[in-house]
Motif scaffolding. Sequence first.
Motif, PDB file in Angstrom:
ATOM      1  N   CYS A  10       0.845  -1.195   0.000  1.00  0.00           N
ATOM      2  CA  CYS A  10       0.000   0.000   0.000  1.00  0.00           C
ATOM      3  C   CYS A  10       0.877   1.241   0.000  1.00  0.00           C
ATOM      4  N   LEU A  11       0.537   2.176  -0.863  1.00  0.00           N
ATOM      5  CA  LEU A  11       1.163   3.495  -0.886  1.00  0.00           C
ATOM      6  C   LEU A  11       0.115   4.487  -0.400  1.00  0.00           C
ATOM      7  N   ASN A  12       0.299   4.985   0.818  1.00  0.00           N
ATOM      8  CA  ASN A  12      -0.613   5.945   1.420  1.00  0.00           C
ATOM      9  C   ASN A  12      -0.083   7.351   1.203  1.00  0.00           C
ATOM     10  N   ASP A  13      -0.788   8.159   0.422  1.00  0.00           N
ATOM     11  CA  ASP A  13      -0.382   9.550   0.295  1.00  0.00           C
ATOM     12  C   ASP A  13      -0.535  10.211   1.664  1.00  0.00           C
ATOM     13  N   ASN A  55      -1.384  -7.550  -4.996  1.00  0.00           N
ATOM     14  CA  ASN A  55      -2.303  -6.420  -4.859  1.00  0.00           C
ATOM     15  C   ASN A  55      -1.551  -5.171  -4.409  1.00  0.00           C
ATOM     16  N   LEU A  56      -1.684  -4.103  -5.179  1.00  0.00           N
ATOM     17  CA  LEU A  56      -1.075  -2.811  -4.857  1.00  0.00           C
ATOM     18  C   LEU A  56      -2.203  -1.809  -4.625  1.00  0.00           C
ATOM     19  N   ILE A  57      -2.256  -1.249  -3.417  1.00  0.00           N
ATOM     20  CA  ILE A  57      -3.272  -0.264  -3.072  1.00  0.00           C
ATOM     21  C   ILE A  57      -2.659   1.133  -3.216  1.00  0.00           C
ATOM     22  N   PHE A  89       0.145  -7.555 -10.091  1.00  0.00           N
ATOM     23  CA  PHE A  89      -0.997  -8.198 -10.736  1.00  0.00           C
ATOM     24  C   PHE A  89      -2.212  -7.270 -10.774  1.00  0.00           C
ATOM     25  N   LYS A  90      -2.589  -6.707  -9.614  1.00  0.00           N
ATOM     26  CA  LYS A  90      -3.787  -5.866  -9.542  1.00  0.00           C
ATOM     27  C   LYS A  90      -3.489  -4.582  -8.768  1.00  0.00           C
ATOM     28  N   ILE A  91      -4.009  -3.463  -9.298  1.00  0.00           N
ATOM     29  CA  ILE A  91      -3.859  -2.155  -8.658  1.00  0.00           C
ATOM     30  C   ILE A  91      -5.246  -1.659  -8.263  1.00  0.00           C
ATOM     31  N   TRP A  92      -5.377  -1.212  -7.021  1.00  0.00           N
ATOM     32  CA  TRP A  92      -6.633  -0.693  -6.485  1.00  0.00           C
ATOM     33  C   TRP A  92      -6.484   0.807  -6.247  1.00  0.00           C
ATOM     34  N   PHE A  93      -7.291   1.630  -6.913  1.00  0.00           N
ATOM     35  CA  PHE A  93      -7.357   3.056  -6.595  1.00  0.00           C
ATOM     36  C   PHE A  93      -8.319   3.211  -5.430  1.00  0.00           C
ATOM     37  N   ARG A  94      -7.824   3.761  -4.329  1.00  0.00           N
ATOM     38  CA  ARG A  94      -8.655   3.968  -3.139  1.00  0.00           C
ATOM     39  C   ARG A  94      -8.770   5.476  -2.914  1.00  0.00           C
ATOM     40  N   GLY A  95      -9.741   6.089  -3.583  1.00  0.00           N
ATOM     41  CA  GLY A  95      -9.973   7.532  -3.501  1.00  0.00           C
ATOM     42  C   GLY A  95     -11.193   7.868  -4.328  1.00  0.00           C
ATOM     43  N   CYS A  96     -11.631   9.090  -4.242  1.00  0.00           N
ATOM     44  CA  CYS A  96     -12.880   9.506  -4.903  1.00  0.00           C
ATOM     45  C   CYS A  96     -12.754   9.618  -6.420  1.00  0.00           C
ATOM     46  N   LEU A  97     -13.814   9.245  -7.127  1.00  0.00           N
ATOM     47  CA  LEU A  97     -14.122   9.693  -8.486  1.00  0.00           C
ATOM     48  C   LEU A  97     -13.136   9.342  -9.600  1.00  0.00           C
ATOM     49  N   VAL A  98     -12.110   8.563  -9.335  1.00  0.00           N
ATOM     50  CA  VAL A  98     -11.018   8.383 -10.295  1.00  0.00           C
ATOM     51  C   VAL A  98     -11.491   7.930 -11.671  1.00  0.00           C
ATOM     52  N   ALA A  99     -12.441   7.000 -11.715  1.00  0.00           N
ATOM     53  CA  ALA A  99     -12.907   6.468 -12.997  1.00  0.00           C
ATOM     54  C   ALA A  99     -14.144   7.203 -13.526  1.00  0.00           C
ATOM     55  N   ARG A 100     -14.478   8.322 -12.931  1.00  0.00           N
ATOM     56  CA  ARG A 100     -15.682   9.080 -13.294  1.00  0.00           C
ATOM     57  C   ARG A 100     -15.511   9.829 -14.616  1.00  0.00           C
ATOM     58  N   ILE A 101     -16.550   9.833 -15.433  1.00  0.00           N
ATOM     59  CA  ILE A 101     -16.592  10.713 -16.604  1.00  0.00           C
ATOM     60  C   ILE A 101     -17.403  11.928 -16.175  1.00  0.00           C
ATOM     61  N   VAL A 141      -8.713  -1.610 -10.381  1.00  0.00           N
ATOM     62  CA  VAL A 141     -10.021  -1.371  -9.784  1.00  0.00           C
ATOM     63  C   VAL A 141     -10.106   0.104  -9.401  1.00  0.00           C
ATOM     64  N   ALA A 142     -11.198   0.760  -9.794  1.00  0.00           N
ATOM     65  CA  ALA A 142     -11.327   2.195  -9.525  1.00  0.00           C
ATOM     66  C   ALA A 142     -12.780   2.594  -9.321  1.00  0.00           C
ATOM     67  N   PRO A 143     -13.028   3.541  -8.414  1.00  0.00           N
ATOM     68  CA  PRO A 143     -14.385   4.006  -8.152  1.00  0.00           C
ATOM     69  C   PRO A 143     -14.788   5.164  -9.059  1.00  0.00           C
ATOM     70  N   THR A 144     -16.087   5.356  -9.184  1.00  0.00           N
ATOM     71  CA  THR A 144     -16.617   6.453  -9.992  1.00  0.00           C
ATOM     72  C   THR A 144     -17.299   7.523  -9.134  1.00  0.00           C
ATOM     73  N   GLU A 145     -17.432   7.258  -7.838  1.00  0.00           N
ATOM     74  CA  GLU A 145     -18.187   8.164  -6.973  1.00  0.00           C
ATOM     75  C   GLU A 145     -17.383   8.599  -5.756  1.00  0.00           C
ATOM     76  N   LEU A 146     -17.977   9.504  -4.960  1.00  0.00           N
ATOM     77  CA  LEU A 146     -17.348   9.960  -3.724  1.00  0.00           C
ATOM     78  C   LEU A 146     -17.165   8.792  -2.773  1.00  0.00           C
ATOM     79  N   GLN A 147     -16.042   8.791  -2.047  1.00  0.00           N
ATOM     80  CA  GLN A 147     -15.741   7.749  -1.075  1.00  0.00           C
ATOM     81  C   GLN A 147     -15.697   8.365   0.322  1.00  0.00           C
ATOM     82  N   VAL A 148     -16.087   7.591   1.326  1.00  0.00           N
ATOM     83  CA  VAL A 148     -16.117   8.070   2.705  1.00  0.00           C
ATOM     84  C   VAL A 148     -15.243   7.172   3.568  1.00  0.00           C
ATOM     85  N   SER A 149     -14.437   7.779   4.425  1.00  0.00           N
ATOM     86  CA  SER A 149     -13.612   7.026   5.367  1.00  0.00           C
ATOM     87  C   SER A 149     -14.287   7.042   6.722  1.00  0.00           C
ATOM     88  N   ARG A 150     -14.640   5.868   7.222  1.00  0.00           N
ATOM     89  CA  ARG A 150     -15.306   5.787   8.520  1.00  0.00           C
ATOM     90  C   ARG A 150     -14.307   5.707   9.665  1.00  0.00           C
TER      91      ARG A 150
END
Length: 200
Positions: A10-13, A55-57, A89-101, A141-150
Amino acid sequence: MITISSPSMCLNDSRAAVTYRMDVTETVRPEATQRDIVDRVVAAAGTVSGGRIKNLILNAHGWPAWFQLGTGLSSSTMAPWSDVSGKVFKIWFRGCLVARIAGAHADRHEDGSTLRALGVTSGNGHAFVRAFARLTRCYVVAPTELQVSRQRTYPHGQMNTYEGLVLSYDPEGTITWRRRYPSVYGFDPDTRRATAPNDE
């Protein structure tokens, strides 16, 4: 929760709202270039059995077609990532909107007003993630919407679930699966805070 199998990294900014812990966990400072970051990934891959990270986060704030990892990951800065081909093998984007158009397309969705309040007016996240998957020869793997950290931190090898539509691209840049989680709601443009359906 999503369980991430080993070997993992994991690479945590340093500006991210949450920290994940994997087999190899590193903090990325704002001044780190994409070359610096890729060199760290390649070095880590060389220390695991078989020389390949499963897996690379990538954990940072996101925007359509842009990711705040170090000095910023975008179409114009992604070239060094070709060096992870065969090492991840697999990269996971863990943040908001990355794959959003974004843009006119976003205005047709229920959350269009939320995106406009955030200043999201353009960006082709689909084209960005597709190109990134092809460049890295990885599943992405990438999200298209806002993400929330609980929480601020999670147990080793665990990520919180995504919010909204999540897409997975194969190394050819083709979407191979998609999953829709509950979306965030109750976005407050003054505090810039969103609430997830299972927040208390």
